[in-house]
Design an enzyme around this catalytic site. Structure first.
Site, short mmCIF file in Angstrom:
data_model
loop_
_atom_site.label_atom_id
_atom_site.label_comp_id
_atom_site.label_asym_id
_atom_site.label_seq_id
_atom_site.Cartn_x
_atom_site.Cartn_y
_atom_site.Cartn_z
N ASP A 1 -2.93 -7.56 4.65
CA ASP A 1 -2.96 -7.16 3.24
C ASP A 1 -1.96 -7.98 2.44
O ASP A 1 -2.26 -8.48 1.36
CB ASP A 1 -2.59 -5.68 3.10
N ARG B 1 0.86 -1.20 0.00
CA ARG B 1 0.00 0.00 0.00
C ARG B 1 0.89 1.24 0.00
O ARG B 1 0.58 2.26 0.60
CB ARG B 1 -0.93 0.01 1.23
N ARG C 1 3.40 4.70 4.58
CA ARG C 1 3.29 3.43 5.29
C ARG C 1 4.56 2.62 4.96
O ARG C 1 4.66 1.96 3.93
CB ARG C 1 2.06 2.66 4.84
N GLN D 1 -10.51 0.45 -4.22
CA GLN D 1 -10.76 -0.07 -2.88
C GLN D 1 -12.25 -0.11 -2.56
O GLN D 1 -12.74 -1.03 -1.94
CB GLN D 1 -10.05 0.83 -1.85
N ASP E 1 -11.02 -2.68 9.59
CA ASP E 1 -10.14 -1.84 10.39
C ASP E 1 -10.90 -1.06 11.46
O ASP E 1 -10.32 -0.65 12.46
CB ASP E 1 -9.43 -0.83 9.48
N LYS F 1 -17.08 3.65 1.99
CA LYS F 1 -16.09 2.73 2.55
C LYS F 1 -16.74 1.76 3.53
O LYS F 1 -17.71 1.11 3.22
CB LYS F 1 -14.94 3.51 3.20
N GLU F 2 -16.22 1.73 4.77
CA GLU F 2 -16.72 0.72 5.71
C GLU F 2 -18.09 1.05 6.29
O GLU F 2 -18.62 0.26 7.05
CB GLU F 2 -15.70 0.54 6.85
N GLY G 1 -6.66 -4.78 -1.80
CA GLY G 1 -6.88 -6.22 -1.70
C GLY G 1 -7.92 -6.73 -2.68
O GLY G 1 -8.04 -7.95 -2.90
#
Ligand code: GLC
Length: 813
Positions: free
Chosen positions: A372, A355, A365, A701, A504, A647-648, A721
């Site tokens: 991942d 990433r 990162r 993503q 996450d 997203k989440e 991923g």
């Protein structure tokens, strides 16, 4: 709207309208010298790390769509009109300016045509080299001679570290200079001594090595240069109208403080039909290195040797031979484009870059995320299991002796010496002080897939160190991974969710429980049981059986909610994902993982997948859960921080769509698996690029769900991923290529409308030419195989029965 199309033969994506809805990118180079480039030549370059080895500047999220980049300006000296070799940055009107960008495997070619001048620039990093080539050919296709100036321009960073360069200007601006060295500009940082040397004895050792970057040209004389960006561009101007280009020439100004750049002016005359070639070269290295590299290309050009062309061919050859390991031809070109080229290529890019560096990640990162990375490996196993094995060994060596994974595996990981999240030193170095519940469980499908693809059963006995201390066999690493979750359980006997599981944002703690991890654990136990039984370890088989039975009963007793599996339990006893909840009452992952893990079969599998289809599916993919969190302040569910539908928080998180496709193939729903594949297939959105926004050749993503203003818009390109889960679902699930210890099952699960398709697969050194006959029009089920003329009932081909080359007919029905 459509901006380009796939060139299947050349394995390229061709962008013919440069005003794409977002920069559409490609990756060049390797982990030693990496670069990212858009269809308009914007992007950046780095040595080893996007964050700490950054050599060119790039402003994430800036307007004018993320600038600057690798610019080539062309000026007609008869009237002062100028343009650029890529549409940006000058952006000439598109009715007068024609552009074509070809993104290929680790190279990008950008062509332009404007007022009878054609340019063709190949951008790439030659194999095993640490610099990049911008090979420019410029041609006069008009009837009269033209006098032109060509300017190659790159903006250097003032510091290797992205953050220092971007925000610490009171320092970084005053350590950088440029020199002109005839055929190149040399940038020097810390000429009076490096920071590393200064640190050694507390402050002021002036010795130590400076760092150097160069930007040069081969095949042409430099007429003038600028080494200072603000002189080249000029005040109150931008990359689209640089003062030097407008004025007709550079002013030979080096940088001293300020902002270093490399701008080289080359004056040429082109007769009608004449073409000239010059090669810009950019890299990190001192004057000697620069001279040597430039001379190599100079010599080649003067000998009429097409060195750059040969290097480009080598690159293509390397990449294409990787892709050759699986090639398919189905009734759907868009499916084929992804499996044959783009999804496969994206899996390698994600595998290589993790990433680290993109137009959303700046490289900060500085390591590999455990989950991942172990998942990324799965995406390339069928194409290059040897490469996969190297990384898999690294990840096993980043498992802690208590069985858990290191949250972040540093690029300079040295097993045996690493602190664990239990120690404050680790937190200080990585900012991570907690275990994730799922990390090491990803090892199970990855190790199994590796062994079955390669036939390397001995891998199970290979001894690999732990991250902190000791070493043991892969088999024991896996047993310890299970033990990690058995040692951390909640009141219902399910694994604790700890700091996070795949989500996450779910902080379930040491007593809250995660059903995603429970299903992963079930899956892990069943894979481990298989390994134990092959090894003849009866007591381990019993151990696995006992835990599977126990888990299975707990799942039935506590996690089955009548029509769905719940997502988990908080420490306070609240059930997440229960049908009675006002928000987030149905979650995708526990349903798909119930099926993938084998914990749910038969009617229940069908029922939960049906729920998903009815309640979570949209035309752009299935949402992660629904309804979104909005009012309900569940403290452990931090996804409420995201806007609803994003997203989440009830977004269409793309990675789980791969699991959904796979789950549908397990239960035999080929039509539905294919429908889900299409919803998320980037290529299927090629004509609706304005809705999806992201590159139509890569997965993102996440896509926005139904609660947002932009349903269908996708985000976060390339490094995700999604690449591996969708690849695995397509290859293993839809195409049904399922290697086993001593052979291979070919058991497709396809849309009933596919009557025929073919595949070529390299399997442990043997070539399989597979033709699938589905004239029966079924979704799943193989009656027999005919291998080299011999009929075999079922879908299994034993390795021993295979020749070097095999014609295999799979008859479905
Ligand atoms: C991002 C992370 C991944 C995580 C997912 C869901 O994709 O890289 O580790 O599982 O988000 O939170």
């Amino acid at each position: 709207m459509q901006f380009g199309q796939f060139d299947e033969f050349n394995r390229e994506y061709v962008i013919t309208r440069p005003d794409t809805p977002a920069p559409w990118c490609n990756y060049l180079g390797s982990v030693d010298y990496g670069a990212i480039i858009s269809n308009n030549a914007t992007g950046y370059s780095f040595v080893k790390s996007g964050a700490s080895g950054r050599i060119t500047r790039f402003r994430l999220n800036s307007r004018s769509n993320d600038q600057p980049g690798r610019y080539i300006y062309i000026r007609d000296n008869s009237d002062g009109d100028y343009w650029s070799g890529s549409w940006q940055p000058v952006c000439k009107p598109l009715d007068l300016y024609k552009s074509e960008c070809r993104h290929g495997t680790a190279y990008t070619i950008i062509k332009s045509q404007y007022r009878d001048i054609e340019t063709n620039t190949s951008y790439f990093v030659p194999l095993n080299k640490f610099y990049e080539v911008w090979g420019l050919r410029i041609k006069n296709s008009g009837a009269s001679a033209r006098t032109l100036s060509v300017f190659g321009m790159v903006e250097f960073t003032n510091h290797d570290h992205y953050e220092n360069d971007t925000v610490n200007l009171q320092y970084s601006q005053f350590i950088s200079k440029t020199y002109f060295k005839g055929n190149h500009i040399l940038q020097v940082i810390n000429e009076n001594g490096s920071e590393a040397a200064a640190d050694v004895d507390g402050g002021c050792d002036a010795m130590g090595d400076p760092s150097f970057r160069f930007f040069g040209v081969a095949g042409a004389e430099v007429a003038a240069f600028d080494g200072e960006r603000d002189v080249f561009i000029g005040n109150y101007r931008n990359y689209g109208n640089p003062a030097a280009v407008e004025a007709g020439g550079c002013s030979n100004t080096p940088a001293y403080n300020g902002n270093s750049c490399g701008a080289l002016q080359i004056d040429i005359t082109l007769n009608p039909g004449e073409e000239k070639e010059m090669i810009f070269l950019l890299g990190a290295g001192d004057g000697e290195i620069a001279r040597e590299i430039i001379n190599t290309y100079d010599t080649a050009l003067s000998n009429n040797t097409d060195l750059a062309g040969q290097q480009l061919e080598e690159l293509k050859h390397l990449w294409h031979s990787r892709l050759e390991n699986l090639q398919i031809d189905t009734p759907d070109d868009k499916f084929d484009n992804m499996v044959n080229v783009w999804n496969a290529y994206q899996c390698f890019i994600t595998f290589l870059w993790s990433r680290a560096a993109s137009f959303q990640y700046c490289g900060l990162r500085n390591g590999l995320g455990y989950r991942d990375t172990v998942q990324d490996i799965q995406g390339i196993i069928h194409l290059d299991y040897r490469l996969a094995k190297e990384r898999l060994c690294l990840m096993l060596s980043a498992q802690i002796s208590n069985g858990g994974g290191l949250p972040l595996v540093k690029f300079d990981h040295v097993p045996g010496k690493i602190e664990t999240p239990d120690e404050s030193e680790y937190a200080r170095k990585t900012g991570q002080s907690f275990y994730r519940a799922d990390d090491a469980l990803w090892l199970f499908p990855t190790v199994m897939t590796y062994i079955k693809e390669s036939g390397d059963w001995n891998f199970i006995d290979e001894v690999i160190p732990y991250a902190d201390r000791g070493q043991t066999s892969v088999y024991n690493h896996l047993k310890q991974a299970i033990q990690f979750n058995l040692d951390r359980q909640g009141p219902h006997g399910f694994p604790a969710g700890l700091f996070a599981d795949w989500n996450d944002c779910l902080r379930l703690g040491t007593k809250g429980e995660s059903m995603f991890v429970a299903f992963q654990l079930y899956h892990a136990l069943s894979i481990f049981r298989d390994f134990a039984s092959r090894k003849g370890y009866g007591s381990d088989v019993e151990w696995a059986d006992k835990h599977m039975e126990r888990l299975s009963k707990a799942i039935d007793d506590f996690a089955w909610d009548g029509t769905r599996y719940v997502r988990g339990f908080t420490e306070a006893g609240y059930t997440i994902g229960s049908k009675d909840n006002e928000e987030a009452s149905l979650w995708l992952n526990p349903q798909t993982w119930a099926v993938i893990s084998g914990a749910a079969g038969g009617e229940r599998a069908g029922l939960v997948l049906e729920q998903v289809y009815r309640k979570l599916n949209t035309k752009y993919g299935a949402m992660l859960f629904y309804p979104a969190f909005k009012k309900f302040g569940l403290p452990v569910a931090r996804m409420v921080l995201f806007n609803e539908g994003t997203k989440e928080n009830a977004g269409i998180f793309s990675q789980p769509q791969g699991w959904l496709i796979l789950a549908e193939t397990i239960v035999g729903n080929g039509n539905r698996a294919y429908e889900y594949f299409n919803e998320i297939n980037p290529a299927a959105m090629n004509e609706q690029a304005e809705i999806r926004v992201l590159e139509p050749y890569v997965h993102g993503q996440a896509t926005e769900g139904i609660d947002t203003l932009n349903h269908g818009r996708s985000h976060v390109h390339w490094l995700t991923g999604t690449a591996s889960t969708v690849m695995v679902a397509a290859v293993n699930g839809i195409l049904g290529l399922q290697p086993d210890y001593d052979g291979i099952n070919i058991n497709p699960c396809i849309p009933a409308a596919w009557k025929y398709f073919s595949m070529t697969k390299h399997f442990r050194g043997k070539l399989l030419n597979i033709k699938v006959d589905n004239s029966a029009g079924v979704e799943k089920g193989v009656k027999h195989l005919i291998i080299n003329g011999k009929k075999l009932v079922g879908c299994y081909a034993a390795f021993d029965g295979l020749s070097d080359k095999n014609d295999i007919l799979v008859v479905m029905g």
